[in-house]
Design a protein around this motif. Structure first.
Motif, PDB file in Angstrom:
ATOM      1  N   SER A 151       0.870  -1.176   0.000  1.00  0.00           N
ATOM      2  CA  SER A 151       0.000   0.000   0.000  1.00  0.00           C
ATOM      3  C   SER A 151       0.904   1.221   0.000  1.00  0.00           C
ATOM      4  N   VAL A 152       0.311   2.377  -0.182  1.00  0.00           N
ATOM      5  CA  VAL A 152       1.089   3.617  -0.245  1.00  0.00           C
ATOM      6  C   VAL A 152       0.690   4.532   0.902  1.00  0.00           C
ATOM      7  N   PHE A 153       1.684   4.991   1.648  1.00  0.00           N
ATOM      8  CA  PHE A 153       1.505   6.102   2.577  1.00  0.00           C
ATOM      9  C   PHE A 153       1.882   7.370   1.821  1.00  0.00           C
ATOM     10  N   PRO A 154       0.927   8.270   1.579  1.00  0.00           N
ATOM     11  CA  PRO A 154       1.220   9.442   0.750  1.00  0.00           C
ATOM     12  C   PRO A 154       2.134  10.429   1.454  1.00  0.00           C
ATOM     13  N   ALA A 155       2.834  11.197   0.664  1.00  0.00           N
ATOM     14  CA  ALA A 155       3.695  12.246   1.199  1.00  0.00           C
ATOM     15  C   ALA A 155       2.877  13.219   2.039  1.00  0.00           C
ATOM     16  N   GLY A 156       3.519  13.772   3.047  1.00  0.00           N
ATOM     17  CA  GLY A 156       2.846  14.734   3.919  1.00  0.00           C
ATOM     18  C   GLY A 156       3.351  14.592   5.342  1.00  0.00           C
ATOM     19  N   GLY A 157       3.293  15.660   6.079  1.00  0.00           N
ATOM     20  CA  GLY A 157       3.801  15.616   7.445  1.00  0.00           C
ATOM     21  C   GLY A 157       5.298  15.377   7.441  1.00  0.00           C
ATOM     22  N   ASP A 158       5.723  14.322   8.108  1.00  0.00           N
ATOM     23  CA  ASP A 158       7.146  13.996   8.169  1.00  0.00           C
ATOM     24  C   ASP A 158       7.646  13.298   6.908  1.00  0.00           C
ATOM     25  N   ARG A 159       6.750  12.925   5.987  1.00  0.00           N
ATOM     26  CA  ARG A 159       7.162  12.190   4.790  1.00  0.00           C
ATOM     27  C   ARG A 159       7.312  13.140   3.614  1.00  0.00           C
ATOM     28  N   ALA A 160       8.497  13.174   3.057  1.00  0.00           N
ATOM     29  CA  ALA A 160       8.767  14.034   1.912  1.00  0.00           C
ATOM     30  C   ALA A 160       8.293  13.418   0.604  1.00  0.00           C
ATOM     31  N   ARG A 161       8.003  12.141   0.616  1.00  0.00           N
ATOM     32  CA  ARG A 161       7.569  11.454  -0.613  1.00  0.00           C
ATOM     33  C   ARG A 161       6.640  10.315  -0.234  1.00  0.00           C
ATOM     34  N   ASP A 162       5.936   9.790  -1.235  1.00  0.00           N
ATOM     35  CA  ASP A 162       5.117   8.600  -1.021  1.00  0.00           C
ATOM     36  C   ASP A 162       6.006   7.435  -0.580  1.00  0.00           C
ATOM     37  N   VAL A 163       5.485   6.608   0.297  1.00  0.00           N
ATOM     38  CA  VAL A 163       6.220   5.436   0.775  1.00  0.00           C
ATOM     39  C   VAL A 163       5.398   4.189   0.474  1.00  0.00           C
ATOM     40  N   VAL A 164       5.994   3.246  -0.224  1.00  0.00           N
ATOM     41  CA  VAL A 164       5.350   1.968  -0.513  1.00  0.00           C
ATOM     42  C   VAL A 164       5.634   1.024   0.650  1.00  0.00           C
ATOM     43  N   MET A 165       4.558   0.487   1.227  1.00  0.00           N
ATOM     44  CA  MET A 165       4.673  -0.304   2.457  1.00  0.00           C
ATOM     45  C   MET A 165       4.179  -1.734   2.226  1.00  0.00           C
ATOM     46  N   PRO A 166       4.964  -2.760   2.544  1.00  0.00           N
ATOM     47  CA  PRO A 166       4.464  -4.138   2.456  1.00  0.00           C
ATOM     48  C   PRO A 166       3.235  -4.340   3.339  1.00  0.00           C
ATOM     49  N   GLN A 167       2.257  -5.077   2.838  1.00  0.00           N
ATOM     50  CA  GLN A 167       1.053  -5.398   3.605  1.00  0.00           C
ATOM     51  C   GLN A 167       0.801  -6.902   3.705  1.00  0.00           C
ATOM     52  N   VAL A 168       1.286  -7.667   2.746  1.00  0.00           N
ATOM     53  CA  VAL A 168       1.157  -9.121   2.785  1.00  0.00           C
ATOM     54  C   VAL A 168       2.477  -9.711   2.305  1.00  0.00           C
ATOM     55  N   TRP A 169       2.989 -10.694   3.052  1.00  0.00           N
ATOM     56  CA  TRP A 169       4.237 -11.318   2.613  1.00  0.00           C
ATOM     57  C   TRP A 169       4.301 -12.767   3.077  1.00  0.00           C
ATOM     58  N   THR A 170       5.227 -13.483   2.444  1.00  0.00           N
ATOM     59  CA  THR A 170       5.575 -14.838   2.860  1.00  0.00           C
ATOM     60  C   THR A 170       7.085 -14.902   3.045  1.00  0.00           C
ATOM     61  N   ARG A 171       7.507 -15.938   3.759  1.00  0.00           N
ATOM     62  CA  ARG A 171       8.930 -16.187   3.942  1.00  0.00           C
ATOM     63  C   ARG A 171       9.085 -17.649   4.369  1.00  0.00           C
ATOM     64  N   THR A 172      10.300 -18.121   4.323  1.00  0.00           N
ATOM     65  CA  THR A 172      10.581 -19.454   4.847  1.00  0.00           C
ATOM     66  C   THR A 172      11.486 -19.321   6.054  1.00  0.00           C
ATOM     67  N   TRP A 173      11.370 -20.308   6.933  1.00  0.00           N
ATOM     68  CA  TRP A 173      12.203 -20.363   8.140  1.00  0.00           C
ATOM     69  C   TRP A 173      12.641 -21.816   8.275  1.00  0.00           C
ATOM     70  N   GLY A 174      13.831 -22.123   7.794  1.00  0.00           N
ATOM     71  CA  GLY A 174      14.230 -23.514   7.703  1.00  0.00           C
ATOM     72  C   GLY A 174      13.304 -24.240   6.751  1.00  0.00           C
ATOM     73  N   ALA A 175      12.716 -25.342   7.219  1.00  0.00           N
ATOM     74  CA  ALA A 175      11.789 -26.109   6.390  1.00  0.00           C
ATOM     75  C   ALA A 175      10.362 -25.589   6.478  1.00  0.00           C
ATOM     76  N   GLY A 176      10.119 -24.584   7.320  1.00  0.00           N
ATOM     77  CA  GLY A 176       8.769 -24.080   7.543  1.00  0.00           C
ATOM     78  C   GLY A 176       8.443 -22.863   6.706  1.00  0.00           C
ATOM     79  N   ARG A 177       7.146 -22.659   6.491  1.00  0.00           N
ATOM     80  CA  ARG A 177       6.655 -21.496   5.753  1.00  0.00           C
ATOM     81  C   ARG A 177       5.925 -20.550   6.696  1.00  0.00           C
TER      82      ARG A 177
END
Length: 217
Positions: A160-186
């Protein structure tokens, strides 16, 4: 030959503002329909039960804040490393056990802040055709908008995007859903899901259900 029955363990508790019982209850029928036997726990002591976790294919956690002991944290991480899946959403998984850096390494992210109240924002589905988001287009939600610190090793499925404004000089793209592995686990994480009706959004429900299945052993 029928498929072997899989076992899910739903661990829920902590801060009640995230309705851990009400919201996890939304997914118990789904898990059972998918062939899981489901056990629920409202204590973190289950994470110190190595035999139980070794027999568990999927841990679904909804436990906001609180404290976890070193033994419990190590037991959870060891189980996932050995192949037990781990999944959750919102503060129930990335605002848990704030003082435990090893737990944050497992989840690949940590909640830092959100703007006051509920806001409208768009969740942008990443290209690439991951099974969790296959066939889904970008969608709108009205809920808390999580700003998170995340591991660059995550596979990010939606942003998602946090729009510029306040303390942010530019739009910030922020992860909202992710996956990863941890050893043999998901590990599957979604930042969306503060309130029960967040899951009335079809895309939120689909991503969460698919994420649970993807994470399972």
């Amino acid at each position: 030959m029928t498929d072997p029955i899989r076992k899910a363990l739903v661990v829920r508790g902590g801060w009640e503002g995230h309705s851990p019982v009400e919201i996890t209850d939304l997914f118990l029928p789904f898990l059972k329909d998918q062939g899981f036997t489901v056990e629920t726990a409202q204590t973190l002591d289950v994470y110190a039960d190595a035999e139980l976790l070794a027999a568990t294919d999927l841990i679904v956690q909804c436990w906001t804040m609180g404290e976890i002991t070193a033994e419990q944290s190590r037991g959870l991480a060891d189980a996932v490393r050995a192949g037990t899946g781990f999944a959750g959403w919102h503060g129930g998984v990335i605002d848990s056990f704030r003082g435990d850096l090893d737990y944050q390494r497992l989840t690949g992210g940590q909640f830092l802040m959100h703007p006051p109240g509920f806001v409208d924002y768009t969740v942008d589905v990443a290209p690439g055709g991951h099974g969790i988001t296959a066939g889904l287009a970008d969608f709108a939600v009205h809920t808390e908008h999580y700003w998170v610190a995340t591991d660059p090793a995550n596979e990010v499925l939606a942003t998602s995007v946090f729009p510029a404004g306040g303390d942010r000089a530019r739009d910030v793209v922020m992860p909202q859903v992710w996956t990863r592995t941890w050893g043999a686990g998901r590990v599957f994480v979604s930042a969306i899901g503060h309130k029960a009706d967040d899951f009335d959004v079809p895309e939120v429900r689909a991503i969460t259900e698919r994420g649970l299945l993807w994470a399972s052993r």
